[in-house]
Design an enzyme around this catalytic site. Structure first.
Site, short mmCIF file in Angstrom:
data_model
loop_
_atom_site.label_atom_id
_atom_site.label_comp_id
_atom_site.label_asym_id
_atom_site.label_seq_id
_atom_site.Cartn_x
_atom_site.Cartn_y
_atom_site.Cartn_z
N HIS A 66 -0.93 10.09 -3.13
CA HIS A 66 -2.23 9.72 -2.56
C HIS A 66 -3.22 10.86 -2.66
O HIS A 66 -4.42 10.65 -2.86
CB HIS A 66 -2.06 9.31 -1.10
CG HIS A 66 -3.36 8.99 -0.42
ND1 HIS A 66 -4.02 9.89 0.38
CD2 HIS A 66 -4.14 7.88 -0.46
CE1 HIS A 66 -5.15 9.35 0.81
NE2 HIS A 66 -5.25 8.13 0.32
N GLU B 196 1.29 -0.74 -5.08
CA GLU B 196 0.11 0.10 -5.28
C GLU B 196 0.46 1.57 -5.46
O GLU B 196 0.77 2.26 -4.48
CB GLU B 196 -0.84 0.00 -4.10
CG GLU B 196 -2.19 0.69 -4.38
CD GLU B 196 -2.68 1.63 -3.30
OE1 GLU B 196 -1.91 1.95 -2.38
OE2 GLU B 196 -3.84 2.07 -3.39
N ASP C 41 -1.10 5.17 -6.03
CA ASP C 41 -2.26 6.05 -6.20
C ASP C 41 -1.85 7.07 -7.27
O ASP C 41 -0.74 7.61 -7.22
CB ASP C 41 -2.57 6.81 -4.91
CG ASP C 41 -3.05 5.89 -3.80
OD1 ASP C 41 -3.84 4.98 -4.07
OD2 ASP C 41 -2.63 6.11 -2.64
N HIS D 195 0.84 -1.20 0.00
CA HIS D 195 0.00 0.00 0.00
C HIS D 195 0.87 1.25 0.00
O HIS D 195 1.57 1.52 0.97
CB HIS D 195 -0.88 -0.03 1.25
CG HIS D 195 -1.83 1.10 1.38
ND1 HIS D 195 -1.68 2.10 2.32
CD2 HIS D 195 -2.96 1.41 0.69
CE1 HIS D 195 -2.68 2.95 2.21
NE2 HIS D 195 -3.47 2.57 1.24
#
Ligand code: G3P
Ligand code: CA
Length: 370
Positions: free
Chosen positions: A101, A86, A88, A59
């Site tokens: 993010h 991951e 964003d 994450h």
């Protein structure tokens, strides 16, 4: 808090952990795995959709250890055993996909220390977004974004690496995954999230073409595309081989972020729920036993976010398993208990800031080793 104890002649180990909201002990069968004669313990029987062990999704990279969304953080996550990284994604002014993010930059970069950008600070231009004065990624060219350096954005975590890393582009992240897959001779997947897709499309920054173009030819590992916004997923459904994952949140039921699973199954391959709504004894999203209902619809379940420094979620939970089982042998820390409970619930993957903990535990449960 974790307590282990032997329970009478049944020799069970009870693991008790405090997560925040009251919930009853699960009676879901756990650790009913195959016998491993060499270890004298049972390996985990996985109740994922495919029956294979759950994937570990890094994450925002190994964001428990490095500033989030940096190449260094993604590389560390891969070294720690993450199956998938991951990013964003947001846009620069010149239409380049970069990993952040948030569209605002003040918390995860040193933008406030750049006097040349002082006049770019402004109120959120998204009329439906959070009201805040900040610097917004879509106001910066890629060259300008590249002059910034990443900072620790999560309260309480180490700032040791602040100022060292650039903001990576999506292309750079795909290149890193490809190189790491070759170096390590294993699969390394990617799991991009479209952030604020509707607003960004409204100002001419649409994810569809640049994201799908960047992914074309990527073959280092599996690709999952996630979004809280259903419209971008519906729009790209059928235009990509990537698996599509609809994110849902435990808050604001009925606001559009909690979409019925049957509806999701019409256009997506899986659901990414806030972890609080996954446990079978938490009746949100119209019922109980979220994983079972999702699996019955053929949907993968990838909850978020597992953090050893932010134990959260529903309730005081108790899990019992045979004292000579692999779970009793390898599940030790509070963080491992939390991972274990979700693994036992049958999730297909987990988003975590600490991929080392998730991967080590998953592998130990699968192998019957610690
Ligand atoms: O993408 C899954 C999870 O990361 C959603 O939460 O806010 O960390 O992007 P967020
Ligand atoms: Ca995300």
């Amino acid at each position: 808090m974790m307590v282990r104890k032997l329970v009478g002649s049944t020799l069970l180990v009870s693991v008790v952990f405090v997560l925040g909201v009251s919930c009853a002990p699960t009676d879901r069968p756990v650790d009913a795995g195959s016998s491993d004669a060499s270890q004298g313990v049972s390996s985990m029987k996985w109740s994922t959709l495919s029956g294979t062990p759950p994937i570990i999704i890094a994450h925002r990279g190994a964001s428990g250890y490095r500033p989030e969304h940096t190449l260094a953080g993604y590389e560390l996550a891969i070294a720690q055993g993450a199956d998938v990284i991951e990013p964003d994604l947001v846009f620069t002014k010149d239409g380049v996909l970069v990993a952040r993010h948030d569209r605002y930059l003040s918390t995860s970069t040193d933008v406030a220390d750049h006097p040349e950008f002082a006049d770019k600070k402004r109120r959120n231009p998204d009329p439906n977004g959070e009201a805040r004065e900040d610097w917004w990624a879509e106001d910066f060219t890629l060259a300008e974004i590249k002059s910034l350096r990443a900072r620790q954005a999560f309260p309480g975590r180490s700032t040791e690496y602040d100022g060292q890393y650039e903001i990576p582009t999506f292309d750079e992240i795909l290149t890193l995954a490809t190189e790491q897959a070759k170096t390590l001779n294993r699969s390394v997947g990617v799991y991009p999230e479209t952030k604020h897709p509707d607003y960004l499309e409204s100002i001419g920054l649409d994810f569809e073409d640049p994201m799908l173009s960047a992914l074309r030819g990527f073959d280092a590992g599996p690709v999952y595309i996630q979004s809280f916004g259903p419209s971008i997923l519906k729009r790209i459904s059928g235009k990509t081989d990537a698996k599509l994952i609809q994110l849902v949140h435990e808050e604001s039921p009925g606001s559009g972020s909690n979409i019925p699973l049957a509806e999701i199954a019409a256009y997506a391959d899986g659901v990414g729920p806030a972890k609080a709504i996954v446990l079978p004894d938490v009746p949100i999203l119209g019922g109980v036993d979220f994983v079972t209902r999702a699996h019955e619809l053929g949907l993968l379940v990838h909850p978020w976010t597992f953090r050893k420094d932010q134990p959260a979620g529903p309730g005081v939970a108790t899990i019992s398993f045979p004292v000579d089982s692999i779970a009793a042998k390898v599940v030790k820390s509070d963080a491992e208990v939390e991972f274990y409970r979700y693994f036992a619930a049958g999730v297909d993957g987990v988003f975590t800031d600490f991929p080392d903990i998730g991967a080590d535990l998953r592998d130990a449960l699968a192998d019957g080793e610690d």
